[in-house]
Design a protein around this motif. Structure first.
Motif, short mmCIF file in Angstrom:
data_model
loop_
_atom_site.label_atom_id
_atom_site.label_comp_id
_atom_site.label_asym_id
_atom_site.label_seq_id
_atom_site.Cartn_x
_atom_site.Cartn_y
_atom_site.Cartn_z
N ILE A 165 -78.85 -47.77 49.26
CA ILE A 165 -79.17 -48.78 50.28
C ILE A 165 -77.90 -49.57 50.57
O ILE A 165 -77.20 -49.97 49.64
CB ILE A 165 -80.27 -49.74 49.79
N GLY A 166 -77.61 -49.81 51.81
CA GLY A 166 -76.48 -50.65 52.21
C GLY A 166 -76.98 -51.79 53.06
O GLY A 166 -77.86 -51.60 53.89
N ALA A 167 -76.44 -53.00 52.85
CA ALA A 167 -76.88 -54.15 53.63
C ALA A 167 -75.72 -55.10 53.86
O ALA A 167 -74.81 -55.21 53.04
CB ALA A 167 -78.00 -54.89 52.90
N SER A 168 -75.78 -55.80 54.97
CA SER A 168 -74.76 -56.79 55.28
C SER A 168 -75.11 -58.12 54.63
O SER A 168 -76.13 -58.24 53.94
CB SER A 168 -74.62 -56.96 56.80
N THR A 169 -74.33 -59.13 54.86
CA THR A 169 -74.50 -60.43 54.23
C THR A 169 -75.92 -60.98 54.40
O THR A 169 -76.48 -61.54 53.47
CB THR A 169 -73.48 -61.44 54.80
N GLY A 170 -76.52 -60.81 55.54
CA GLY A 170 -77.85 -61.34 55.79
C GLY A 170 -78.98 -60.46 55.29
O GLY A 170 -80.15 -60.75 55.53
N GLY A 171 -78.67 -59.41 54.57
CA GLY A 171 -79.68 -58.44 54.17
C GLY A 171 -80.36 -58.66 52.84
O GLY A 171 -81.13 -57.82 52.39
N THR A 172 -80.09 -59.78 52.17
CA THR A 172 -80.67 -59.99 50.85
C THR A 172 -82.19 -60.00 50.87
O THR A 172 -82.83 -59.47 49.96
CB THR A 172 -80.14 -61.27 50.20
N GLY A 173 -82.79 -60.59 51.88
CA GLY A 173 -84.25 -60.62 51.99
C GLY A 173 -84.84 -59.24 52.17
O GLY A 173 -85.90 -58.92 51.62
N VAL A 174 -84.16 -58.42 52.94
CA VAL A 174 -84.62 -57.04 53.16
C VAL A 174 -84.50 -56.24 51.87
O VAL A 174 -85.41 -55.47 51.53
CB VAL A 174 -83.84 -56.37 54.31
N ILE A 175 -83.42 -56.44 51.13
CA ILE A 175 -83.25 -55.76 49.84
C ILE A 175 -84.41 -56.14 48.92
O ILE A 175 -85.02 -55.28 48.28
CB ILE A 175 -81.90 -56.12 49.19
N GLU A 176 -84.73 -57.42 48.84
CA GLU A 176 -85.87 -57.86 48.02
C GLU A 176 -87.15 -57.16 48.46
O GLU A 176 -87.91 -56.67 47.62
CB GLU A 176 -86.06 -59.37 48.13
N SER A 177 -87.39 -57.13 49.75
CA SER A 177 -88.61 -56.52 50.27
C SER A 177 -88.70 -55.04 49.91
O SER A 177 -89.75 -54.55 49.50
CB SER A 177 -88.67 -56.70 51.79
N ILE A 178 -87.60 -54.33 50.07
CA ILE A 178 -87.59 -52.89 49.74
C ILE A 178 -87.88 -52.70 48.26
O ILE A 178 -88.73 -51.89 47.88
CB ILE A 178 -86.23 -52.26 50.11
N PRO B 181 -88.34 -42.99 38.83
CA PRO B 181 -87.54 -42.31 37.81
C PRO B 181 -86.08 -42.07 38.18
O PRO B 181 -85.35 -41.45 37.41
CB PRO B 181 -88.28 -40.97 37.66
N ILE B 182 -85.64 -42.52 39.34
CA ILE B 182 -84.26 -42.29 39.77
C ILE B 182 -83.58 -43.63 40.03
O ILE B 182 -84.23 -44.62 40.32
CB ILE B 182 -84.20 -41.38 41.02
N PRO B 183 -82.25 -43.66 39.94
CA PRO B 183 -81.54 -44.92 40.19
C PRO B 183 -81.50 -45.28 41.68
O PRO B 183 -81.56 -44.42 42.54
CB PRO B 183 -80.13 -44.65 39.66
N VAL B 184 -81.41 -46.58 41.92
CA VAL B 184 -81.23 -47.12 43.27
C VAL B 184 -79.87 -47.81 43.29
O VAL B 184 -79.64 -48.74 42.51
CB VAL B 184 -82.35 -48.12 43.63
N PHE B 185 -78.99 -47.35 44.15
CA PHE B 185 -77.67 -47.96 44.30
C PHE B 185 -77.70 -48.84 45.53
O PHE B 185 -78.13 -48.41 46.60
CB PHE B 185 -76.58 -46.90 44.46
N ILE B 186 -77.24 -50.09 45.39
CA ILE B 186 -77.25 -51.03 46.50
C ILE B 186 -75.83 -51.50 46.76
O ILE B 186 -75.16 -52.02 45.85
CB ILE B 186 -78.14 -52.25 46.21
N ALA B 187 -75.36 -51.30 47.99
CA ALA B 187 -74.08 -51.87 48.42
C ALA B 187 -74.44 -53.07 49.29
O ALA B 187 -74.92 -52.92 50.41
CB ALA B 187 -73.28 -50.84 49.21
N GLN B 188 -74.26 -54.26 48.75
CA GLN B 188 -74.65 -55.50 49.42
C GLN B 188 -73.41 -56.33 49.69
O GLN B 188 -72.71 -56.71 48.75
CB GLN B 188 -75.62 -56.27 48.52
N HIS B 189 -73.12 -56.60 50.95
CA HIS B 189 -72.01 -57.47 51.30
C HIS B 189 -72.46 -58.90 51.02
O HIS B 189 -73.35 -59.42 51.70
CB HIS B 189 -71.62 -57.29 52.77
N ILE B 190 -71.89 -59.50 49.99
CA ILE B 190 -72.32 -60.83 49.55
C ILE B 190 -71.13 -61.52 48.88
O ILE B 190 -70.30 -60.86 48.26
CB ILE B 190 -73.53 -60.69 48.58
#
Length: 81
Positions: A29-42, A51-60
């Motif tokens: 998952i990739g998100a820009s600075t304003g994407g923290t709420g969407v990351i939480e929701s997902i 059973p698999i890892p989730v990698f998050i690239a979050q501009h923060i």
């Protein structure tokens, strides 16, 4: 004017939806600075037994990374680092 209301977020109550026959090995998952709420929701909507890892690239900003990861770790049963 529009009224902005806060969405009530709860813990994941979704039934098991993943098993050992997944056609992929990770979720990215990739998100820009304003994407923290969407990351939480997902993450709140992923099954607790994923059973698999989730990698998050979050501009923060660097000084918010630890607190954001800790908040996610407190919200979901999956381990957040």
């Amino acid at each position: 004017t529009q009224k902005i209301t806060q969405i009530h977020q709860s813990t994941n109550q979704h039934p098991h939806t993943f098993d050992h026959t997944l056609p992929y090995q990770v979720i990215a998952i990739g998100a820009s600075t304003g994407g923290t709420g969407v990351i939480e929701s997902i993450l709140l909507n992923l099954p607790n037994n994923l059973p698999i890892p989730v990698f998050i690239a979050q501009h923060i900003p660097e000084n918010f990374v630890y607190s954001f990861a800790q908040r996610l770790n407190d919200l979901i049963d999956l381990q957040v680092k």
